[in-house]
Design a protein around this motif. Structure first.
Motif, PDB file in Angstrom:
ATOM      1  N   GLU A  81     -27.207 -30.222  31.214  1.00  0.00           N
ATOM      2  CA  GLU A  81     -26.264 -31.266  30.833  1.00  0.00           C
ATOM      3  C   GLU A  81     -26.011 -31.271  29.326  1.00  0.00           C
ATOM      4  O   GLU A  81     -24.895 -31.562  28.880  1.00  0.00           O
ATOM      5  CB  GLU A  81     -26.780 -32.631  31.295  1.00  0.00           C
ATOM      6  CG  GLU A  81     -25.744 -33.704  31.312  1.00  0.00           C
ATOM      7  CD  GLU A  81     -26.185 -34.977  31.999  1.00  0.00           C
ATOM      8  OE1 GLU A  81     -25.446 -35.962  31.895  1.00  0.00           O
ATOM      9  OE2 GLU A  81     -27.257 -35.013  32.638  1.00  0.00           O
ATOM     10  N   PHE A  90     -23.090 -27.926  29.967  1.00  0.00           N
ATOM     11  CA  PHE A  90     -22.086 -28.937  30.296  1.00  0.00           C
ATOM     12  C   PHE A  90     -21.931 -29.967  29.165  1.00  0.00           C
ATOM     13  O   PHE A  90     -21.567 -31.104  29.418  1.00  0.00           O
ATOM     14  CB  PHE A  90     -22.470 -29.651  31.602  1.00  0.00           C
ATOM     15  CG  PHE A  90     -22.389 -28.768  32.816  1.00  0.00           C
ATOM     16  CD1 PHE A  90     -21.196 -28.604  33.498  1.00  0.00           C
ATOM     17  CD2 PHE A  90     -23.514 -28.100  33.281  1.00  0.00           C
ATOM     18  CE1 PHE A  90     -21.114 -27.804  34.620  1.00  0.00           C
ATOM     19  CE2 PHE A  90     -23.452 -27.292  34.407  1.00  0.00           C
ATOM     20  CZ  PHE A  90     -22.242 -27.141  35.075  1.00  0.00           C
ATOM     21  N   ARG A  91     -22.186 -29.548  27.937  1.00  0.00           N
ATOM     22  CA  ARG A  91     -22.074 -30.458  26.788  1.00  0.00           C
ATOM     23  C   ARG A  91     -20.657 -31.014  26.698  1.00  0.00           C
ATOM     24  O   ARG A  91     -19.685 -30.276  26.685  1.00  0.00           O
ATOM     25  CB  ARG A  91     -22.409 -29.745  25.484  1.00  0.00           C
ATOM     26  CG  ARG A  91     -22.244 -30.642  24.260  1.00  0.00           C
ATOM     27  CD  ARG A  91     -22.543 -29.931  22.964  1.00  0.00           C
ATOM     28  NE  ARG A  91     -23.938 -29.657  22.755  1.00  0.00           N
ATOM     29  CZ  ARG A  91     -24.873 -30.554  22.436  1.00  0.00           C
ATOM     30  NH1 ARG A  91     -24.532 -31.810  22.322  1.00  0.00           N
ATOM     31  NH2 ARG A  91     -26.113 -30.201  22.250  1.00  0.00           N
ATOM     32  N   GLY A  92     -20.568 -32.352  26.681  1.00  0.00           N
ATOM     33  CA  GLY A  92     -19.271 -33.000  26.596  1.00  0.00           C
ATOM     34  C   GLY A  92     -18.475 -32.938  27.893  1.00  0.00           C
ATOM     35  O   GLY A  92     -17.306 -33.297  27.922  1.00  0.00           O
ATOM     36  N   LYS A  93     -19.103 -32.447  28.957  1.00  0.00           N
ATOM     37  CA  LYS A  93     -18.424 -32.308  30.251  1.00  0.00           C
ATOM     38  C   LYS A  93     -19.252 -32.995  31.336  1.00  0.00           C
ATOM     39  O   LYS A  93     -19.625 -32.377  32.330  1.00  0.00           O
ATOM     40  CB  LYS A  93     -18.250 -30.832  30.594  1.00  0.00           C
ATOM     41  CG  LYS A  93     -17.498 -30.024  29.570  1.00  0.00           C
ATOM     42  CD  LYS A  93     -17.485 -28.572  29.985  1.00  0.00           C
ATOM     43  CE  LYS A  93     -17.115 -27.687  28.827  1.00  0.00           C
ATOM     44  NZ  LYS A  93     -17.353 -26.283  29.143  1.00  0.00           N
ATOM     45  N   THR A  94     -19.529 -34.265  31.134  1.00  0.00           N
ATOM     46  CA  THR A  94     -20.361 -35.010  32.077  1.00  0.00           C
ATOM     47  C   THR A  94     -19.755 -34.998  33.471  1.00  0.00           C
ATOM     48  O   THR A  94     -20.467 -34.837  34.464  1.00  0.00           O
ATOM     49  CB  THR A  94     -20.552 -36.457  31.579  1.00  0.00           C
ATOM     50  OG1 THR A  94     -21.140 -36.409  30.267  1.00  0.00           O
ATOM     51  CG2 THR A  94     -21.460 -37.245  32.501  1.00  0.00           C
ATOM     52  N   ASP A 136     -17.848 -32.700  34.774  1.00  0.00           N
ATOM     53  CA  ASP A 136     -18.031 -31.361  35.345  1.00  0.00           C
ATOM     54  C   ASP A 136     -19.441 -31.191  35.905  1.00  0.00           C
ATOM     55  O   ASP A 136     -19.622 -30.604  36.970  1.00  0.00           O
ATOM     56  CB  ASP A 136     -17.776 -30.277  34.298  1.00  0.00           C
ATOM     57  CG  ASP A 136     -16.315 -30.153  33.931  1.00  0.00           C
ATOM     58  OD1 ASP A 136     -15.465 -30.784  34.606  1.00  0.00           O
ATOM     59  OD2 ASP A 136     -16.014 -29.430  32.962  1.00  0.00           O
ATOM     60  N   TYR A 148     -19.632 -33.090  39.150  1.00  0.00           N
ATOM     61  CA  TYR A 148     -18.968 -32.357  40.229  1.00  0.00           C
ATOM     62  C   TYR A 148     -19.746 -31.117  40.640  1.00  0.00           C
ATOM     63  O   TYR A 148     -19.726 -30.732  41.811  1.00  0.00           O
ATOM     64  CB  TYR A 148     -17.526 -32.022  39.854  1.00  0.00           C
ATOM     65  CG  TYR A 148     -16.631 -33.229  39.928  1.00  0.00           C
ATOM     66  CD1 TYR A 148     -16.469 -33.929  41.122  1.00  0.00           C
ATOM     67  CD2 TYR A 148     -15.973 -33.702  38.803  1.00  0.00           C
ATOM     68  CE1 TYR A 148     -15.675 -35.060  41.196  1.00  0.00           C
ATOM     69  CE2 TYR A 148     -15.174 -34.827  38.867  1.00  0.00           C
ATOM     70  CZ  TYR A 148     -15.029 -35.504  40.061  1.00  0.00           C
ATOM     71  OH  TYR A 148     -14.256 -36.623  40.137  1.00  0.00           O
TER      72      TYR A 148
END
Length: 175
Positions: free
Chosen positions: A87, A91-95, A97, A100
């Protein structure tokens, strides 16, 4: 460790990982205190679709045992460590994503569970995160019990082997 330090540590965990960890801890606490029975949490397609018990679609992912056992602690360690790293990095900055990604994996596991006769899928979801972390960090050097050096892509296989040696069902981790 004071209560303030624990609170600070929890606040430093990214939101999806924190929510999943807290849900798993609360579910285990409820089972350990006999407030909730594991029989009301397990995945059952029959109970979901014939009896309308739709909470079973999610509750089985939060169950890691009916007590705070060593197995539970290992799962929480892997959940927090590898989910947090995914995370915060991949997926930094894409919580959304990351959410999902977990939802997609959980959906696939839910579709396959009846065919593999699996009732609790929390371990499988955690193993999925370990697998992705290992694939995204191919050059990270690790060792198992200080004895066996390997690189991160082999971590899921090392954990699967260890689980089988301990007498657990490898099907849960393979899913």
């Amino acid at each position: 460790m004071s209560l303030e330090q624990v609170e600070q540590w929890i606040r430093e965990i990214p939101p999806i990982t924190r929510t999943y960890m807290i849900g798993a801890v609360l579910t285990t606490a409820a089972c350990a205190l006999d407030l909730v029975s594991p029989f009301s949490l397990y995945f059952s397609a029959t109970l979901i679709f014939n009896k309308g018990q739709f909470w079973r679609l999610m509750s089985n992912f939060f169950f890691f045992g009916a007590s705070f056992s060593l197995d539970f602690l290992f799962h929480m360690f892997f959940l927090v460590r590898y989910s947090k790293q995914l995370e915060e990095n991949a997926f930094r900055g894409k919580t959304a994503d990351f959410f999902y990604f977990l939802l997609f994996g959980a959906t696939l596991m839910t579709l396959l569970a009846p065919f593999m006769q699996l009732n609790f899928l929390g371990s499988s979801l955690t193993f999925m995160m370990v697998y992705l972390w290992g694939r995204r960090n191919p050059y990270s050097r690790m060792n198992f019990l200080g004895l066996f050096p390997f690189t991160a892509p082999y971590l899921p296989w090392v954990l699967l082997s260890f689980s089988v040696v301990l007498g657990n069902n490898g099907t849960v981790d393979l899913l």
